[in-house]
Design an enzyme around this catalytic site. Structure first.
Site, mmCIF file in Angstrom:
data_model
loop_
_atom_site.group_PDB
_atom_site.id
_atom_site.type_symbol
_atom_site.label_atom_id
_atom_site.label_comp_id
_atom_site.label_asym_id
_atom_site.label_seq_id
_atom_site.Cartn_x
_atom_site.Cartn_y
_atom_site.Cartn_z
ATOM 1 N N LYS A 194 0.863 -1.177 0.000
ATOM 2 C CA LYS A 194 0.000 0.000 0.000
ATOM 3 C C LYS A 194 0.900 1.226 0.000
ATOM 4 O O LYS A 194 1.724 1.410 0.910
ATOM 5 C CB LYS A 194 -0.895 -0.002 1.237
ATOM 6 C CG LYS A 194 -1.744 1.254 1.345
ATOM 7 C CD LYS A 194 -2.742 1.149 2.461
ATOM 8 C CE LYS A 194 -3.541 2.420 2.598
ATOM 9 N NZ LYS A 194 -4.558 2.325 3.643
ATOM 10 N N ARG A 204 -10.858 9.771 1.935
ATOM 11 C CA ARG A 204 -10.702 10.461 3.225
ATOM 12 C C ARG A 204 -11.815 11.495 3.418
ATOM 13 O O ARG A 204 -12.255 11.733 4.546
ATOM 14 C CB ARG A 204 -9.313 11.106 3.310
ATOM 15 C CG ARG A 204 -8.201 10.054 3.352
ATOM 16 C CD ARG A 204 -6.825 10.688 3.405
ATOM 17 N NE ARG A 204 -5.774 9.685 3.245
ATOM 18 C CZ ARG A 204 -4.483 9.988 3.081
ATOM 19 N NH1 ARG A 204 -4.090 11.248 3.079
ATOM 20 N NH2 ARG A 204 -3.592 9.023 2.931
ATOM 21 N N LYS A 221 1.479 9.880 5.610
ATOM 22 C CA LYS A 221 1.562 8.503 6.099
ATOM 23 C C LYS A 221 2.836 7.811 5.611
ATOM 24 O O LYS A 221 2.899 6.589 5.524
ATOM 25 C CB LYS A 221 0.305 7.746 5.652
ATOM 26 C CG LYS A 221 -1.000 8.346 6.190
ATOM 27 C CD LYS A 221 -2.214 7.457 5.960
ATOM 28 C CE LYS A 221 -3.453 8.015 6.651
ATOM 29 N NZ LYS A 221 -4.621 7.114 6.513
ATOM 30 N N GLU A 237 7.536 -6.991 1.352
ATOM 31 C CA GLU A 237 6.279 -6.966 2.105
ATOM 32 C C GLU A 237 5.448 -8.214 1.787
ATOM 33 O O GLU A 237 4.811 -8.786 2.666
ATOM 34 C CB GLU A 237 5.472 -5.709 1.752
ATOM 35 C CG GLU A 237 6.037 -4.401 2.311
ATOM 36 C CD GLU A 237 5.716 -4.218 3.789
ATOM 37 O OE1 GLU A 237 5.100 -5.104 4.391
ATOM 38 O OE2 GLU A 237 6.102 -3.164 4.345
ATOM 39 N N LYS A 252 -2.150 -1.548 -3.772
ATOM 40 C CA LYS A 252 -3.011 -0.369 -3.703
ATOM 41 C C LYS A 252 -2.168 0.901 -3.838
ATOM 42 O O LYS A 252 -1.177 1.003 -3.126
ATOM 43 C CB LYS A 252 -3.725 -0.379 -2.349
ATOM 44 C CG LYS A 252 -4.588 0.825 -2.101
ATOM 45 C CD LYS A 252 -5.174 0.750 -0.720
ATOM 46 C CE LYS A 252 -5.845 2.067 -0.406
ATOM 47 N NZ LYS A 252 -6.369 2.132 0.919
ATOM 48 N N SER A 278 -10.150 5.508 -4.744
ATOM 49 C CA SER A 278 -11.124 6.572 -4.969
ATOM 50 C C SER A 278 -10.632 7.627 -5.963
ATOM 51 O O SER A 278 -11.370 8.031 -6.864
ATOM 52 C CB SER A 278 -11.476 7.221 -3.628
ATOM 53 O OG SER A 278 -10.310 7.714 -2.980
ATOM 54 N N TYR A 317 -14.936 1.202 -7.119
ATOM 55 C CA TYR A 317 -16.204 1.921 -6.978
ATOM 56 C C TYR A 317 -17.065 1.752 -8.226
ATOM 57 O O TYR A 317 -18.206 2.199 -8.255
ATOM 58 C CB TYR A 317 -15.915 3.399 -6.669
ATOM 59 C CG TYR A 317 -15.111 3.513 -5.385
ATOM 60 C CD1 TYR A 317 -15.751 3.489 -4.148
ATOM 61 C CD2 TYR A 317 -13.712 3.552 -5.407
ATOM 62 C CE1 TYR A 317 -15.017 3.526 -2.969
ATOM 63 C CE2 TYR A 317 -12.968 3.591 -4.242
ATOM 64 C CZ TYR A 317 -13.629 3.579 -3.020
ATOM 65 O OH TYR A 317 -12.902 3.600 -1.858
#
Ligand code: PBG
Length: 331
Positions: A194, A204, A221, A237, A252, A278, A317
């Site tokens: 991610k 968000r 982040k 990972e 992602k 999104s 979506y």
């Protein structure tokens, strides 16, 4: 000329025979935003066509998705400010409205697959995925909360737990917590690679979960989500999550990271999921609203490209619109 590739494209029937990739609606995962209350269907302005639903109306929405052939849903909660604190205690209450909603959804539609979100950001006053202390995101202290959150979600009926926080060691910690509590059959779909991406904005907005401005609160982040420049690190990972028992590995975002999806699929023999996030969906919606792109052509091409790159499953979506097109023979 003996070799003429165009012969395999000469008619719709021949093109169907030679087609390499199919994407079925049941391979898609539809993200749904949940809000507390009754009678609420509140559009996310930066993600037109997507809503914050209260449970009563969400049940009807899920029913219509099932009729179109969707089978899997991922649920995200918008949490009222009054429930937020430094350590996200509301996140692991069996009685929180998110867990109660999951129980009701699974009671009404036991056949569907319901995926949770495990991270602190909707529950935490600082808007980070982990506990913030002295300007740092604490890793091991956060794991304790994530473990409790996962167990309460499993108890509430979620089929798959979705850790999206990028703390080190969380898949193993959550697996052990689930097993200790008797939930060995609850799966884990790990957000493995991610990235610290600029494409999460509308999400968000939907949940009001962005990092909060303040002294001693990191503005981004980047100390836990990955650097968009890195590919080998995704394999590192991947190896960890695989060995810690993840059932799905997720990449992602999706579109800017097709190379990552591809190498993950080459390296690991568990399903690779991709989150078509999104901001990626919002870009396409905006271009279509301007008349610059044709939605019914650009949208399926986009999803197909993610699938072709190696994603068995796509969180998008566009899932409902894709399923509708599939069902009505427009794909
Ligand atoms: C946070 C989370 C995010 C998304 C899913 N889970 C945002 C973030 O990491 O800040 C983004 C999904 C999207 O943009 O559609 N745990």
């Amino acid at each position: 000329m003996y070799i003429r590739p165009r012969r395999n494209r000469k008619s719709k029937a021949v093109r169907a025979l030679t087609r390499e990739t199919y994407l079925m609606p049941e391979q898609l995962i539809y993200p749904l935003f949940l809000t507390e209350g009754k009678g609420i269907k509140n559009e996310v302005s930066s993600l037109p066509g997507n809503y914050r639903w209260s449970l009563d109306l969400l049940l009807g929405e899920i029913e219509s998705c099932l009729e179109l052939g969707l089978k899997s849903f991922i649920l995200f909660p918008k949490v009222k400010d009054e429930y937020k604190d430094k350590t996200g205690t509301y996140s692991y209450s069996d009685k929180n409205y998110y867990n109660l909603a999951a129980t009701e959804i699974k009671r009404r539609f036991p056949e569907l697959c319901l995926i949770s979100d495990v991270a602190l950001d909707p529950y935490n006053v600082d808007g980070h995925d982990g506990i913030v202390k002295n300007g740092k995101i604490l890793n091991d202290e956060t794991l304790e909360v994530l473990g409790k959150m996962a167990v309460s979600q499993a108890r509430s009926g979620f089929d798959i737990i979705g850790p999206s926080d990028m703390m080190d060691g969380r898949v193993g910690f959550i697996r052990e917590s689930l097993d200790d509590a008797g939930f060995e059959d609850t799966s884990i779909m790990s957000y493995t690679a991610k990235y610290a991406s600029a494409f999460y904005g509308p999400f968000r907005d939907a949940l009001d979960s962005a990092p909060v401005e303040g002294d001693d609160i990191p503005k981004d982040k980047k100390t836990y989500q990955m650097d968009p420049a890195n590919k080998e690190e995704a394999l590192r990972e991947g190896l960890l999550d695989y060995e810690e028992g993840a059932d799905f590995l997720m990449v992602k975002p999706a579109l800017n990271y097709l190379d990552i999806i591809h190498i993950m699929n080459e390296h690991f023999d568990v399903p690779i999921a991709a989150y078509h996030v999104s901001g990626e969906c919002a870009m396409l919606i905006a271009a279509c609203q301007n008349g610059w792109l044709d939605y019914e052509k650009a949208m399926p091409e986009t999803l197909l490209s993610i699938h072709r790159a190696g994603a068995r499953n796509i969180l998008t979506y566009f899932a409902k619109d894709y399923a509708r097109m599939w069902k009505t023979g427009r794909l």
